[in-house]
Design a protein around this motif. Structure first.
Motif, PDB file in Angstrom:
ATOM      1  N   ALA A 487      44.912  51.225  72.171  1.00 41.79           N
ATOM      2  CA  ALA A 487      45.554  51.692  73.354  1.00 41.79           C
ATOM      3  C   ALA A 487      46.499  52.739  73.045  1.00 41.79           C
ATOM      4  CB  ALA A 487      46.363  50.278  73.875  1.00 41.79           C
ATOM      5  N   GLN A 489      50.100  54.777  74.747  1.00 41.38           N
ATOM      6  CA  GLN A 489      51.253  54.807  75.603  1.00 41.38           C
ATOM      7  C   GLN A 489      51.005  55.897  77.002  1.00 41.38           C
ATOM      8  OE1 GLN A 489      54.353  52.735  75.555  1.00 41.38           O
ATOM      9  NE2 GLN A 489      52.845  51.451  74.261  1.00 41.38           N
ATOM     10  N   VAL A 538      45.484  47.315  81.131  1.00 37.70           N
ATOM     11  CA  VAL A 538      46.626  47.493  81.111  1.00 37.70           C
ATOM     12  C   VAL A 538      47.075  46.159  80.319  1.00 37.70           C
ATOM     13  CG1 VAL A 538      48.844  47.296  81.946  1.00 37.70           C
ATOM     14  CG2 VAL A 538      47.053  48.808  83.179  1.00 37.70           C
ATOM     15  N   PRO A 546      44.178  41.886  78.408  1.00 43.03           N
ATOM     16  CA  PRO A 546      44.427  42.995  79.450  1.00 43.03           C
ATOM     17  C   PRO A 546      43.981  42.917  80.802  1.00 43.03           C
ATOM     18  CG  PRO A 546      42.239  43.391  78.035  1.00 43.03           C
ATOM     19  CD  PRO A 546      42.933  42.033  77.674  1.00 43.03           C
ATOM     20  N   TYR A 549      42.142  47.750  85.951  1.00 42.62           N
ATOM     21  CA  TYR A 549      42.337  48.444  87.286  1.00 42.62           C
ATOM     22  C   TYR A 549      41.360  49.566  87.491  1.00 42.62           C
ATOM     23  CZ  TYR A 549      46.471  45.603  87.505  1.00 42.62           C
ATOM     24  OH  TYR A 549      47.447  44.411  87.601  1.00 42.62           O
ATOM     25  N   CYS A 572      50.821  40.905  85.068  1.00 43.04           N
ATOM     26  CA  CYS A 572      50.648  42.235  84.968  1.00 43.04           C
ATOM     27  C   CYS A 572      50.944  42.909  86.262  1.00 43.04           C
ATOM     28  CB  CYS A 572      49.012  42.701  84.490  1.00 43.04           C
ATOM     29  SG  CYS A 572      48.998  44.285  84.226  1.00 43.04           S
ATOM     30  N   LEU A 576      53.952  45.923  86.723  1.00 42.37           N
ATOM     31  CA  LEU A 576      53.323  47.351  87.194  1.00 42.37           C
ATOM     32  C   LEU A 576      54.239  47.699  88.266  1.00 42.37           C
ATOM     33  CD1 LEU A 576      49.655  47.328  86.494  1.00 42.37           C
ATOM     34  CD2 LEU A 576      51.085  48.557  85.301  1.00 42.37           C
ATOM     35  N   ILE A 585      53.774  52.057  79.685  1.00 43.40           N
ATOM     36  CA  ILE A 585      52.672  51.043  79.914  1.00 43.40           C
ATOM     37  C   ILE A 585      51.698  51.175  78.538  1.00 43.40           C
ATOM     38  CG2 ILE A 585      52.889  50.490  82.358  1.00 43.40           C
ATOM     39  CD1 ILE A 585      50.306  51.722  82.276  1.00 43.40           C
ATOM     40  N   THR A 586      51.111  50.080  78.108  1.00 45.21           N
ATOM     41  CA  THR A 586      50.198  50.102  76.939  1.00 45.21           C
ATOM     42  C   THR A 586      48.737  49.982  77.640  1.00 45.21           C
ATOM     43  OG1 THR A 586      51.728  49.434  75.390  1.00 45.21           O
ATOM     44  CG2 THR A 586      49.366  49.231  74.916  1.00 45.21           C
ATOM     45  N   ALA A 587      48.117  50.981  77.492  1.00 43.55           N
ATOM     46  CA  ALA A 587      46.612  50.962  78.285  1.00 43.55           C
ATOM     47  C   ALA A 587      45.565  51.668  77.294  1.00 43.55           C
ATOM     48  CB  ALA A 587      46.926  51.683  79.439  1.00 43.55           C
TER      49      ALA A 587
END
Length: 735
Positions: A487, A489, A538, A546, A549, A572, A576, A585-587
């Protein structure tokens, strides 16, 4: 079985095949180079007798004249007590170059044919050619299976770059690789005299016994054009029993050296003609166009080898290292895994840890390694399997079913089958169902009935684990935590808010893209390359699971955009929708190639409701060429949650959207998106008849309603959503 036949020889022979293919590519160019150098115009109208006259003028001691299929004429002669050879110009008979091939060409030919190892090298090359034929044929069959049959052989491909490139190259060059490998094997067999031989006709012994008839005066040689010549062999001086030998494509003819009359001939037999044809197909000698085509096809082998190895490495990396797995002979519980992308191995690791903690001795392996002889102490056999494509076996279960159906079910061994899949696809857990049916037909004792895990649900897995624990008489708590990809940022750039007035707060969130490394850009992976419809995972604070989306943008837009509705108690979605510009966010990115418009100019019908507009808006934003796109969008109220309302007007003005039809459930008249479809039934049928593709995004209830409406709309035209799905013209992204 086909997958194993494809993978094992490919991995074993990858380097050797790359050497053979690259050397073959260079050699394939030589016929074109040689043809360009040959003075073909000089042969027009020239008879063999004229050529003999010209060559003997320069080389009275000529012994043989050869013409290659490229037009290259070489003379062998004996002068001043020494043998010699030269390439000659047919226009003059004078030397035009050395008879020897250039050293680089000889080096490459030796490398390609024997790896500089003589007969041992030829055998090694033959083995590699055999492996290539197996790889190419199995790859062709796998490609056809993957793309949905022969009718879709040229259909656009989807998927990760490495797999897509592998398939794209494979379906172009596989037929040519089969041809090259089979012809290579034939040539090796001919070299070692392993092929049947035609009957040999020898020249007659009864000749005139005379000598001195000039070859340039012989009637047959005056009638035979040079373009038909293969080999002309002169008789030995002072040997009245020898003959003149003329070899053409039809065979050999022997002429009396004293009278010039034909004294015998031998036509080419069928095996010889077949061998010559195969030699031509493999080397393209005398056919520059074929040579260049085969060379172009051979260029694909390094690409296939590289992408194939990368795909294998990626699969190995996705497969977790399972510690504590005991040898199969010592285990009381056998846990076998069928996985395509590697995620099912993670569930197996979770199950193995829990069973081991409960005092069981567990062996974990691939389903393709199924072997009852090794399970002598086992009392439970548990199969965890995903499904590949349309109900096919996943990679690590490729050889399982053929072994399983022929095995005798031991009385002591109880069986459980757990399938993994996605309920939105028609073949949901299809392979697991095949295994369960085979187990029932084979009389296997049941540990647990067939169960299914939808979209890697940890909750479904935990529920199944409790049932397994009850059956085994142990406490089994399966707390599976999926291992998320690497992941990064992402920083929120901007947000647009909707839906507060109708109690459904929703936001369009736009994040900046992280810097992409060279490897990411080169391999087009991660946030360096994505399309609208791909998924962003996310990782909410306080959870390792996670949330996914759908993206409303592509990497070329310069940002990652998603639509999020706040759900009561949603960890989540709450985090958001509370973000402010500048927050992070960490994604991670997960490709979703099955959900995007197919290439081409056929119309696209976009159907969505609520946040399902996200990827559909991304498709419209990317439609800069003005392809016909018709959007049907359902919301609650026009003034509160018409997501992308301002953008839709702009996209219609510049032809990115052909039409926009809205349906509002809290306005008069109260309509849902499926109601709007029914009102436009005639237009929907007309668009589908034109070849339109349908793309649906949103909640399950909405998708089910849309499917039911389209079933009714299309039935009079003899069509259905199921049929469109089979044709690749109906795609869903449902949550």
């Amino acid at each position: 079985m086909i997958r194993r036949l494809h993978k094992l020889p490919g991995l074993a022979a990858a380097l050797l095949l790359m050497v053979m293919s690259l050397s073959g590519v260079v050699l394939s160019v030589l016929p074109a180079v040689e043809a360009a150098r040959m003075p073909a115009a000089a042969e027009v109208g020239l008879a063999v007798a004229d050529l003999v006259d010209r060559v003997t003028f320069h080389h009275p001691g000529v012994e043989q004249i050869r013409r290659s299929t490229s037009g290259r004429i070489t003379a062998w002669f004996y002068e001043n007590g020494r043998p010699g050879a030269a390439t000659v110009d047919p226009a003059t008979g004078a030397d035009s170059g050395s008879a020897d091939r250039p050293a680089p060409e000889r080096w490459l030919t030796n490398l390609h044919r024997s790896l500089f190892l003589g007969d041992a090298g030829r055998i090694a090359v033959a083995v590699a050619a055999g492996a290539l034929s197996v790889i190419a044929l199995s790859g062709l069959l796998l490609t056809v299976r993957r793309i949905g049959g022969w009718r879709r052989y040229l259909a656009p491909l989807r998927g990760p770059l490495t797999a897509r490139l592998h398939l794209e190259v494979a379906r172009i060059i596989s037929p040519a690789l089969i041809l090259l490998s089979v012809t290579g094997l034939w040539m090796t067999a001919a070299t070692f005299d392993l092929l049947p031989q035609d009957g040999v006709t020898r020249p007659p012994e009864a000749v005139s016994g005379q000598t001195g008839y000039a070859l340039s005066d012989m009637p047959l040689l005056r009638e035979t054009p040079v373009v038909s010549l293969r080999v002309l062999t002169f008789p030995y001086p002072d040997d009245a029993s020898d003959v003149v030998t003329l070899e053409t494509a039809r065979g050999e003819i022997w002429l009396d050296q004293g009278t010039g009359e034909v004294v015998g001939q031998s036509d080419r037999g069928p095996w010889e003609r077949v061998t010559e044809t195969i030699y031509w197909l493999h080397t393209a000698e005398g056919s520059p166009a074929l040579g260049l085509l085969l060379g172009f096809m051979a260029l694909g082998v390094p690409i296939l080898s590289t992408t194939g190895v990368l795909m294998w490495l990626e699969a190995r990396m996705r497969r977790p290292r399972i510690k504590g797995s005991v040898a199969a002979r010592q285990a009381d519980t056998i846990l076998l895994v069928g996985s395509e992308a590697g995620s099912t191995w993670g569930f197996a690791a979770t199950l193995q840890i829990a069973l081991t903690a409960a005092g069981r001795s567990v062996h974990v392996g691939a389903m393709s390694g199924f072997d009852l002889d090794l399970y002598r102490r086992a009392t439970e056999l548990i199969l965890l399997t995903a499904t590949y494509g349309d109900g096919a076996a996943p990679a690590s279960a490729s050889a399982f079913l053929s072994r399983f159906v022929t095995a005798s079910a031991p009385e002591r061994l109880r069986l459980a089958v757990l399938g993994f899949g996605d309920r939105q696809f028609p073949s949901f857990c299809g392979y697991a169902e095949q295994v369960a049916q085979a187990a029932e037909a084979g009389g296997w004792r049941t540990l647990l009935p067939l169960d299914r895990i939808d979209r890697q649900s940890s909750q479904d897995f935990s529920r199944w684990g409790r049932a397994l624990g009850l059956t085994l008489g142990i406490e089994l708590d399966l707390n599976h935590q999926p291992v998320a990809p690497k992941a990064v940022q992402l920083t929120l750039m901007s947000r647009r808010d909707y839906g507060e007035e109708v109690g459904a707060p929703t936001a369009i969130l736009r994040f900046g893209l992280p810097p992409a490394g060279f490897a990411d850009r080169l391999l087009q992976r991660g946030f360096a390359s994505f399309e609208a419809g791909d998924l962003i995972g996310v990782l909410p604070e306080g959870s390792a699971v996670p949330r996914l989306y759908s993206l409303a943008s592509a990497s070329r837009d310069g940002f990652a955009e998603i639509c999020v509705r706040r759900h009561p108690g949603g960890l989540c979605s709450s985090q958001l929708t509370d973000l402010s510009p500048g927050d992070r966010i960490t994604a991670f990115l997960r490709p979703n190639p099955a959900f995007r418009p197919a290439p081409g100019r056929s119309p696209v019908i976009l159907i969505g409701a609520g946040t399902g507009i996200g990827p559909l808006a991304g498709f419209a934003r990317a439609n800069r060429r003005g392809r016909a796109m018709h959007l049907y969008f359902g919301a609650r109220h026009a003034e509160s949650d018409l997501l992308y309302g301002e953008d839709m007007a702009v996209w219609q003005a510049d032809d990115r959207l052909t039409s926009v039809t809205t349906a509002y459930s809290r306005m008069v008249p109260r309509l849902h998106v499926q109601d709007a479809l029914r009102r436009d039934a005639a237009r929907i049928v007309a668009l589908i008849t034109e070849g339109a593709q349908i793309m649906v995004c949103g909640g399950r209830d909405m998708a089910a309603g849309v499917n039911a409406a389209l079933t009714d709309i299309l039935a009079p035209a003899g069509l259905s959503p199921a049929l469109l799905k089979a044709e690749g013209r109906y795609a869903e992204d449902v949550y």
